[in-house]
Design a protein around this motif. Structure first.
Motif, PDB file in Angstrom:
ATOM      1  N   ILE A  65       0.864  -1.154   0.057  1.00 43.38           N
ATOM      2  CA  ILE A  65      -0.349   0.229   0.010  1.00 43.38           C
ATOM      3  C   ILE A  65       0.915   1.502   0.066  1.00 43.38           C
ATOM      4  O   ILE A  65       1.325   0.637   0.833  1.00 43.38           O
ATOM      5  N   LEU A  66       0.998   2.159  -0.938  1.00 44.17           N
ATOM      6  CA  LEU A  66       1.572   3.287  -1.298  1.00 44.17           C
ATOM      7  C   LEU A  66       0.717   4.650   0.099  1.00 44.17           C
ATOM      8  O   LEU A  66      -0.498   4.824  -1.144  1.00 44.17           O
ATOM      9  N   THR A  67       0.669   5.712   0.534  1.00 42.02           N
ATOM     10  CA  THR A  67       0.524   6.230   0.575  1.00 42.02           C
ATOM     11  C   THR A  67       0.654   7.980   0.302  1.00 42.02           C
ATOM     12  O   THR A  67       2.477   7.719   0.244  1.00 42.02           O
ATOM     13  N   THR A  68       0.508   8.488  -0.451  1.00 39.21           N
ATOM     14  CA  THR A  68       1.102   9.822  -0.526  1.00 39.21           C
ATOM     15  C   THR A  68       0.035  10.974  -0.316  1.00 39.21           C
ATOM     16  O   THR A  68      -0.698  10.385   0.142  1.00 39.21           O
ATOM     17  N   VAL A  69       0.634  12.101  -0.968  1.00 33.18           N
ATOM     18  CA  VAL A  69       0.182  13.274   0.005  1.00 33.18           C
ATOM     19  C   VAL A  69      -0.722  14.309  -2.167  1.00 33.18           C
ATOM     20  O   VAL A  69       0.423  14.003  -2.674  1.00 33.18           O
ATOM     21  N   ARG A  83       2.820  -5.940   7.635  1.00 38.55           N
ATOM     22  CA  ARG A  83       2.056  -5.546   8.754  1.00 38.55           C
ATOM     23  C   ARG A  83       3.668  -4.661   9.139  1.00 38.55           C
ATOM     24  O   ARG A  83       3.045  -4.032   9.771  1.00 38.55           O
ATOM     25  N   ARG A  84       4.086  -4.164   8.691  1.00 34.77           N
ATOM     26  CA  ARG A  84       5.322  -2.709   8.258  1.00 34.77           C
ATOM     27  C   ARG A  84       4.766  -1.992   7.822  1.00 34.77           C
ATOM     28  O   ARG A  84       4.874  -1.442   6.642  1.00 34.77           O
ATOM     29  N   THR A  85       4.885  -0.916   8.399  1.00 38.22           N
ATOM     30  CA  THR A  85       4.539   0.457   7.795  1.00 38.22           C
ATOM     31  C   THR A  85       6.390   1.187   7.874  1.00 38.22           C
ATOM     32  O   THR A  85       7.103   1.442   8.527  1.00 38.22           O
ATOM     33  N   ILE A  86       6.331   1.030   6.621  1.00 37.84           N
ATOM     34  CA  ILE A  86       7.464   2.304   6.238  1.00 37.84           C
ATOM     35  C   ILE A  86       7.496   3.137   5.277  1.00 37.84           C
ATOM     36  O   ILE A  86       6.954   3.847   5.107  1.00 37.84           O
ATOM     37  N   ALA A  87       8.148   4.561   6.545  1.00 38.71           N
ATOM     38  CA  ALA A  87       8.983   6.150   5.877  1.00 38.71           C
ATOM     39  C   ALA A  87       9.516   5.475   5.098  1.00 38.71           C
ATOM     40  O   ALA A  87      11.018   4.993   5.045  1.00 38.71           O
ATOM     41  N   ALA A  88       9.592   6.130   3.636  1.00 39.07           N
ATOM     42  CA  ALA A  88      10.541   6.136   2.666  1.00 39.07           C
ATOM     43  C   ALA A  88      10.448   7.526   2.022  1.00 39.07           C
ATOM     44  O   ALA A  88       9.369   8.191   1.725  1.00 39.07           O
ATOM     45  N   ILE A  89      11.471   7.664   0.838  1.00 32.85           N
ATOM     46  CA  ILE A  89      11.226   8.751  -0.280  1.00 32.85           C
ATOM     47  C   ILE A  89      11.592   8.149  -1.390  1.00 32.85           C
ATOM     48  O   ILE A  89      11.678   7.034  -1.475  1.00 32.85           O
ATOM     49  N   ALA A  90      10.330   8.252  -2.405  1.00 35.30           N
ATOM     50  CA  ALA A  90      10.297   7.991  -3.586  1.00 35.30           C
ATOM     51  C   ALA A  90      10.603   8.569  -4.568  1.00 35.30           C
ATOM     52  O   ALA A  90      10.339   9.867  -4.745  1.00 35.30           O
ATOM     53  N   LYS A  91      11.088   8.476  -5.794  1.00 37.05           N
ATOM     54  CA  LYS A  91      12.156   8.943  -7.003  1.00 37.05           C
ATOM     55  C   LYS A  91      12.313   8.111  -8.105  1.00 37.05           C
ATOM     56  O   LYS A  91      11.591   7.189  -7.644  1.00 37.05           O
ATOM     57  N   ASN A 125       1.341  12.307  -7.701  1.00 40.76           N
ATOM     58  CA  ASN A 125       1.467  12.664  -6.185  1.00 40.76           C
ATOM     59  C   ASN A 125       2.507  12.896  -5.594  1.00 40.76           C
ATOM     60  O   ASN A 125       3.056  13.361  -4.909  1.00 40.76           O
ATOM     61  N   LEU A 126       3.241  11.661  -5.850  1.00 42.41           N
ATOM     62  CA  LEU A 126       4.813  11.559  -5.430  1.00 42.41           C
ATOM     63  C   LEU A 126       5.865  12.446  -5.938  1.00 42.41           C
ATOM     64  O   LEU A 126       6.653  12.598  -5.230  1.00 42.41           O
ATOM     65  N   VAL A 127       5.955  12.707  -7.290  1.00 41.06           N
ATOM     66  CA  VAL A 127       6.354  13.499  -8.489  1.00 41.06           C
ATOM     67  C   VAL A 127       6.582  14.973  -7.249  1.00 41.06           C
ATOM     68  O   VAL A 127       7.577  15.655  -7.306  1.00 41.06           O
ATOM     69  N   ALA A 128       5.711  15.456  -6.743  1.00 45.08           N
ATOM     70  CA  ALA A 128       5.137  17.060  -6.313  1.00 45.08           C
ATOM     71  C   ALA A 128       5.353  16.476  -4.795  1.00 45.08           C
ATOM     72  O   ALA A 128       5.620  18.126  -4.157  1.00 45.08           O
ATOM     73  N   ASN A 129       5.707  15.423  -4.233  1.00 47.12           N
ATOM     74  CA  ASN A 129       5.282  15.005  -3.047  1.00 47.12           C
ATOM     75  C   ASN A 129       6.488  13.826  -2.463  1.00 47.12           C
ATOM     76  O   ASN A 129       5.532  12.850  -2.146  1.00 47.12           O
ATOM     77  N   PRO A 130       7.836  13.244  -2.665  1.00 45.78           N
ATOM     78  CA  PRO A 130       8.434  12.402  -2.594  1.00 45.78           C
ATOM     79  C   PRO A 130       8.833  11.845  -1.546  1.00 45.78           C
ATOM     80  O   PRO A 130       8.881  10.769  -1.316  1.00 45.78           O
ATOM     81  N   GLU A 131       8.327  13.106  -0.083  1.00 45.38           N
ATOM     82  CA  GLU A 131       7.453  11.945   0.961  1.00 45.38           C
ATOM     83  C   GLU A 131       6.482  10.550   0.852  1.00 45.38           C
ATOM     84  O   GLU A 131       5.529  11.604   1.111  1.00 45.38           O
ATOM     85  N   VAL A 132       6.548   9.582   1.407  1.00 42.51           N
ATOM     86  CA  VAL A 132       5.613   8.983   1.227  1.00 42.51           C
ATOM     87  C   VAL A 132       5.895   7.873   2.091  1.00 42.51           C
ATOM     88  O   VAL A 132       6.847   7.838   2.995  1.00 42.51           O
ATOM     89  N   LYS A 133       4.833   6.734   2.654  1.00 45.24           N
ATOM     90  CA  LYS A 133       4.525   6.152   3.417  1.00 45.24           C
ATOM     91  C   LYS A 133       4.375   4.438   2.541  1.00 45.24           C
ATOM     92  O   LYS A 133       3.325   4.738   1.818  1.00 45.24           O
ATOM     93  N   ILE A 134       5.042   3.589   3.166  1.00 47.54           N
ATOM     94  CA  ILE A 134       4.634   2.660   2.245  1.00 47.54           C
ATOM     95  C   ILE A 134       4.226   1.149   3.277  1.00 47.54           C
ATOM     96  O   ILE A 134       4.507   1.135   4.898  1.00 47.54           O
ATOM     97  N   GLU A 135       3.195  -0.044   3.047  1.00 44.95           N
ATOM     98  CA  GLU A 135       3.055  -0.511   4.031  1.00 44.95           C
ATOM     99  C   GLU A 135       3.053  -1.965   3.681  1.00 44.95           C
ATOM    100  O   GLU A 135       2.430  -2.629   1.702  1.00 44.95           O
ATOM    101  N   VAL A 136       3.610  -2.837   4.034  1.00 47.40           N
ATOM    102  CA  VAL A 136       4.295  -3.969   2.923  1.00 47.40           C
ATOM    103  C   VAL A 136       3.929  -5.149   4.334  1.00 47.40           C
ATOM    104  O   VAL A 136       4.297  -5.212   5.685  1.00 47.40           O
TER     105      VAL A 136
END
Length: 150
Positions: free
Chosen positions: A44-48, A100-108, A87-98
């Motif tokens: 699950i990718l969470t973007t703004v 049961r783990r939730t991971i803060a990440a940078i997407a480029k 969305n991630l091009v505009a704001n590369p700070e994302v969260k992914i869920e793999v």
């Protein structure tokens, strides 16, 4: 024309409903349900939202790359890039869920050179991306998601 707009609205609503259900099942089961899409591992990718500022959750397949995750912004070979990518091009700070783990990440988005290195490996593991690329005139972006050290 009004009929065409109504059809697009209904389709959009159905897609959003499916995605919300998918995210709910994924979270409820820690990925046991929804942790696989089309035979590929899913997250699950969470973007703004770039316009709304609201969080947007999208189930996506991924390809593991060491401690990174590769996402392919194919949109099924559409000529339009997917909203999650915009969305991630505009704001590369994302969260992914793999799982049961939730991971803060940078997407480029991979640059040309990195994409050329990654693309053959991606299509070797998921050949459908090669057919999606043939369907569209745009170069399908490869997104590299790197966890932020916590």
């Amino acid at each position: 024309m009004a009929s065409e707009q109504k059809s697009k609205t209904v389709r959009s609503s159905l897609i959003r409903t499916f995605m919300n259900l998918h995210v709910s099942l994924f979270r409820l089961t820690g990925g046991a349900l929804g942790g696989n899409l089309l035979g590929r591992p899913a997250l699950i990718l969470t973007t703004v939202g770039r316009k709304s500022g609201k969080t947007r959750e999208t189930p996506l397949t991924y390809i593991p790359d060491g401690d990174r995750y590769l996402l392919i912004a194919s949109n099924g070979g559409s000529d339009q890039a997917p909203f999650w990518w915009r969305n991630l091009v505009a704001n590369p700070e994302v969260k992914i869920e793999v799982g049961r783990r939730t991971i803060a990440a940078i997407a480029k988005t991979a640059d040309t050179q990195e994409r050329e290195l990654l693309w053959p490996r991606i299509v070797a593991q998921a050949p459908n991306y090669a057919s999606y690329q043939k369907k569209t005139s745009r170069e399908i972006p490869v997104v590299v998601v790197t966890p932020i050290a916590q």
